[in-house]
Design an enzyme around this catalytic site. Structure first.
Site, PDB file in Angstrom:
ATOM      1  N   SER A 103       0.839  -1.204   0.000  1.00 19.77           N
ATOM      2  CA  SER A 103       0.000   0.000   0.000  1.00 19.77           C
ATOM      3  C   SER A 103       0.874   1.254   0.000  1.00 19.77           C
ATOM      4  O   SER A 103       1.642   1.476  -0.917  1.00 19.77           O
ATOM      5  CB  SER A 103      -0.959  -0.050   1.194  1.00 19.77           C
ATOM      6  OG  SER A 103      -2.011   0.860   1.050  1.00 19.77           O
ATOM      7  N   HIS A 255      -7.291  -6.175   0.094  1.00 22.80           N
ATOM      8  CA  HIS A 255      -6.141  -5.269   0.083  1.00 22.80           C
ATOM      9  C   HIS A 255      -4.973  -5.786   0.920  1.00 22.80           C
ATOM     10  O   HIS A 255      -3.818  -5.561   0.590  1.00 22.80           O
ATOM     11  CB  HIS A 255      -6.587  -3.899   0.608  1.00 22.80           C
ATOM     12  CG  HIS A 255      -5.523  -2.848   0.592  1.00 22.80           C
ATOM     13  ND1 HIS A 255      -4.947  -2.378  -0.571  1.00 22.80           N
ATOM     14  CD2 HIS A 255      -4.903  -2.166   1.608  1.00 22.80           C
ATOM     15  CE1 HIS A 255      -4.036  -1.457  -0.287  1.00 22.80           C
ATOM     16  NE2 HIS A 255      -3.985  -1.314   1.031  1.00 22.80           N
TER      17      HIS A 255
END
Length: 285
Positions: A103, A255
């Site tokens: 991320s 994610h």
């Protein structure tokens, strides 16, 4: 969870940087783990034991997260955090390594490759942030208000750790008390909220396409097909803009790929680091 052989804190760029070191008895390959926003070294707890089979592993708490410093005197821009990471590794005598960024950590890895070329040989981008703009001017201006950090704390408390985890994990059955407490721990002291206020103020936009196209180090992109935070379309776009890259898509995954699919992530990383050159085909698992 594998215990590190060595943990330490070094004062780098006017801030304390915490890291964990897992040396390998014979491997000459080193991987450096950079976590995402609102996270810490804890997010790699499932991946580290696998990587330790083949590599020297260093996991870093990016300021102001985890056990690293939370001073308001540090510039929390991506470029400065990239400089801090490279300076930390230089201080440890590590000159050859592969960056693995999740991320926000992926965007910092890209900043290392762009601003400090030849510092890292390769990069693995796990659902990396990309193409985000700088915070809107009214929000940046508001960050200078004396009590703005209370708003940041209120917003975090309102959303809550479990709700945030449900946003980043596709399979909610993986969320347990250990996971909740691990992601909550860094936010139990108030200093982090003032530092987060500075991060809102200092964070520049992500690297634009013209910068990405100048990064020639091999990059492996690993994405969850159900990523609701950084959608797969971002990964596809990055794979087009990074000239020496390939994209692997993990099915039924959100994610937080290091938590959800550590075995698949490890297998892809091992194959990528062991390869002499990158192919052009994308894959799904």
């Amino acid at each position: 969870m594998t215990a590190p052989s060595f943990t330490g804190t070094k004062f780098i760029n006017n801030i304390d940087v915490y890291y964990e070191h897992f040396p390998h008895a014979s491997s000459t390959e080193t991987v450096v783990l950079l976590h995402g926003f609102l996270s810490s070294t804890f997010s790699f707890r499932q991946l580290v034991p696998l990587l330790c089979k083949d590599f020297n592993v260093i996991s870093v708490d990016l300021p102001p997260f985890g056990k690293s410093g939370k001073t308001t005197g540090f510039t929390y821009s991506y470029r400065n955090m990239a400089a801090t990471v490279t300076s930390l590794l230089e201080s440890l005598g590590i000159t050859s390594y592969t960056l693995i960024g999740h991320s926000m950590g992926g965007q910092i890895a890209l900043n290392v490759l762009y601003h400090f070329p030849k510092s890292a040989g390769k990069a693995v981008l796990l659902c990396s942030s990309g193409y985000s703009k700088r915070a809107a001017v009214p929000l940046v201006v508001s960050s200078y208000l004396p009590f703005f950090h209370h708003y940041v704390k209120y917003h975090f408390a309102k959303t809550g750790v479990r709700k945030n985890l449900q946003q980043v994990v596709h399979d909610h059955s993986l969320i347990d008390d250990e996971m909740e407490q691990g992601y909550l721990a860094p936010f139990l002291e108030n200093r982090i909220f003032k530092a987060l206020t500075n991060m809102i103020r200092h964070r520049e936009g992500d690297l634009p396409p013209e910068a990405l196209k100048r990064i020639h180090e091999p990059c492996l992109l690993i994405w969850g097909d159900h990523d609701r935070v950084v959608p797969l379309e971002i990964g596809k776009r990055l794979s087009q803009d990074l000239p020496n890259s390939e994209l692997t898509v993990l099915k039924e995954t959100g994610h937080l790929v290091p938590e959800e699919k550590p075995e698949a992530v490890y297998s892809s990383i091992k194959r990528f680091i062991g390869r002499k050159s990158l192919g052009t085909a994308n894959g799904s698992q």
